[in-house]
Design a protein around this motif. Structure first.
Motif, short mmCIF file in Angstrom:
data_model
loop_
_atom_site.label_atom_id
_atom_site.label_comp_id
_atom_site.label_asym_id
_atom_site.label_seq_id
_atom_site.Cartn_x
_atom_site.Cartn_y
_atom_site.Cartn_z
N THR A 39 0.83 -1.20 0.00
CA THR A 39 0.00 0.00 0.00
C THR A 39 0.86 1.25 0.00
O THR A 39 0.56 2.23 -0.71
N ILE A 40 1.93 1.24 0.78
CA ILE A 40 2.87 2.38 0.76
C ILE A 40 3.42 2.58 -0.65
O ILE A 40 3.46 3.70 -1.17
N ARG A 41 3.82 1.48 -1.28
CA ARG A 41 4.40 1.61 -2.64
C ARG A 41 3.36 2.13 -3.62
O ARG A 41 3.68 2.97 -4.47
N SER A 42 2.12 1.70 -3.51
CA SER A 42 1.10 2.16 -4.45
C SER A 42 0.80 3.65 -4.25
O SER A 42 0.50 4.36 -5.21
N ARG A 43 0.90 4.12 -3.01
CA ARG A 43 0.61 5.53 -2.72
C ARG A 43 1.79 6.42 -3.06
O ARG A 43 1.61 7.60 -3.37
N ALA A 44 3.00 5.88 -2.92
CA ALA A 44 4.22 6.69 -3.16
C ALA A 44 5.15 5.92 -4.08
O ALA A 44 6.20 5.41 -3.66
N PRO A 45 4.80 5.83 -5.36
CA PRO A 45 5.54 4.95 -6.27
C PRO A 45 6.97 5.37 -6.53
O PRO A 45 7.79 4.54 -6.93
N GLN A 46 7.30 6.65 -6.30
CA GLN A 46 8.65 7.14 -6.58
C GLN A 46 9.53 7.21 -5.34
O GLN A 46 10.71 7.56 -5.44
N ALA A 47 8.99 6.91 -4.18
CA ALA A 47 9.70 7.16 -2.93
C ALA A 47 10.73 6.07 -2.61
O ALA A 47 10.53 4.90 -2.95
N ARG A 48 11.80 6.47 -1.95
CA ARG A 48 12.70 5.54 -1.31
C ARG A 48 12.11 5.25 0.06
O ARG A 48 11.91 6.16 0.87
N VAL A 49 11.81 3.99 0.34
CA VAL A 49 11.17 3.62 1.60
C VAL A 49 12.19 2.90 2.48
O VAL A 49 12.82 1.93 2.05
N VAL A 50 12.33 3.38 3.70
CA VAL A 50 13.28 2.82 4.66
C VAL A 50 12.51 2.19 5.82
O VAL A 50 11.79 2.89 6.53
N VAL A 51 12.66 0.89 5.97
CA VAL A 51 12.09 0.17 7.11
C VAL A 51 13.17 0.06 8.17
O VAL A 51 14.28 -0.42 7.89
N LEU A 52 12.87 0.53 9.37
CA LEU A 52 13.84 0.42 10.47
C LEU A 52 13.40 -0.66 11.44
O LEU A 52 12.21 -0.86 11.67
N GLY A 53 14.39 -1.33 12.02
CA GLY A 53 14.12 -2.39 12.98
C GLY A 53 14.07 -1.88 14.41
O GLY A 53 13.97 -0.68 14.67
N TYR A 54 14.15 -2.80 15.34
CA TYR A 54 14.07 -2.52 16.76
C TYR A 54 15.38 -2.94 17.44
O TYR A 54 16.03 -3.90 17.00
N PRO A 55 15.76 -2.26 18.51
CA PRO A 55 16.99 -2.67 19.22
C PRO A 55 16.78 -3.92 20.05
O PRO A 55 15.65 -4.27 20.39
N ARG A 56 17.88 -4.63 20.33
CA ARG A 56 17.83 -5.61 21.41
C ARG A 56 17.73 -4.84 22.71
O ARG A 56 18.41 -3.85 22.92
N PHE A 57 16.89 -5.32 23.61
CA PHE A 57 16.67 -4.58 24.85
C PHE A 57 17.80 -4.74 25.86
O PHE A 57 18.10 -3.80 26.60
N TYR A 58 18.41 -5.91 25.91
CA TYR A 58 19.31 -6.21 27.02
C TYR A 58 20.73 -6.54 26.58
O TYR A 58 20.94 -7.23 25.59
N GLN A 59 21.69 -6.04 27.38
CA GLN A 59 23.05 -6.54 27.29
C GLN A 59 23.14 -7.73 28.25
O GLN A 59 22.93 -7.58 29.46
N LEU A 60 23.40 -8.89 27.71
CA LEU A 60 23.48 -10.08 28.55
C LEU A 60 24.75 -10.07 29.37
O LEU A 60 25.78 -9.53 28.95
N ASN A 61 24.68 -10.65 30.56
CA ASN A 61 25.79 -10.63 31.50
C ASN A 61 26.25 -9.21 31.80
O ASN A 61 27.44 -8.93 31.98
#
Length: 267
Positions: free
Chosen positions: A159-181
């Motif tokens: 749907t994003i692509r159909s609405r903005a056919p010329q756009a560069r789309v960047v999907v960002l992820g999520y951080p890991r919450f914890y440093q183990l140990n």
């Protein structure tokens, strides 16, 4: 004659270099000035936890310190529409945030998927209930990541692509919450922390896969947040805090030092 010729060649090279530098800088500035940027997504894009919420954003809690605001302030795009909202799912992004997209849109950012698989509920379960119940909740979320989430992401991205056919789309992820140990001496067990990180990894892997399928850019934030997780001693993510809504969200530094560089690297 040789000395004269050498001086002439050197002067010519310097002149060419000066012209090249002089042209490169305005071209870059012009590219930024021509961007038409739309920032979509959930609380990790709106800036929950960063403070300085925009007065017109209400319960969406859009922040002037969130990475979309910081990028827009640094790059002065031709237009900037900030519709990300706390609590958004892929479905509510699709139904309520896409109005600014059009054929002139050149850049889009989006974070979505965590709420679809109930990661807020997972964290509440892990904080309040037993280790076994926490691990089971994470496993159930991972089952949703691999089961229902791919179709939801595909629908949103198409749907994003159909609405903005010329756009560069960047999907960002999520951080890991914890440093183990790490240096946490109270709170969740290492088993629970490892399970939660495993859930984040599974979610990020699916986001990357679906972004690639859609022809979108994917930018992980795991590297940027490494050394700044909860229990690191220099956390860019809130642990359980007041207000509770800030819990497990990036701080203002998490946006400026984590999400912004990750977005900028592919925007």
């Amino acid at each position: 004659m040789r000395a004269t010729k050498s001086r002439w060649v050197l002067s010519a090279l310097l002149a060419v270099s000066a012209v090249t530098v002089g042209l490169a800088q305005p071209a870059s500035a012009a590219a930024s000035a021509g961007e038409r940027y739309v920032a979509l997504g959930d609380s990790y894009s709106s800036g929950v936890g960063a403070g300085s919420y925009l007065s017109d954003s209400g319960s969406c809690q859009r922040s002037s310190k969130a990475y979309p605001s910081l990028w827009a302030a640094a790059n002065a795009p031709a237009s900037f529409s900030f519709t990300a909202c706390s609590g958004a799912t892929t479905g509510t992004v699709k139904s309520g945030q896409l109005a600014p997209l059009n054929s002139s849109t050149t850049l889009v950012s989006v974070t979505a998927g965590g709420n679809d698989v109930g990661f807020a509920d997972v964290m509440q379960t892990c904080v309040l209930q037993s280790e076994a119940t926490c691990v089971n909740a994470v496993n159930n979320a991972i089952a949703q990541v691999n089961g229902t989430l791919p179709g939801s992401l595909s629908s949103l991205y198409s749907t994003i692509r159909s609405r903005a056919p010329q756009a560069r789309v960047v999907v960002l992820g999520y951080p890991r919450f914890y440093q183990l140990n790490g240096n946490c001496v109270v709170g969740l067990s290492e088993t629970e922390r490892a399970a939660i990180n495993r859930g984040s990894d599974a979610l990020n892997a699916m986001l990357a896969k679906q972004a690639a399928n859609a022809g979108f850019a994917y930018s992980s934030v795991v590297d940027e947040f490494t050394g700044h997780e909860i229990c690191s001693g220099n956390a860019w993510i809130h642990s359980v805090t007041v207000p509770v809504s800030n819990s497990y969200h990036p701080t203002a530094t998490g946006h400026s030092g984590g999400y912004l560089p990750a977005f900028r690297s592919v925007a």
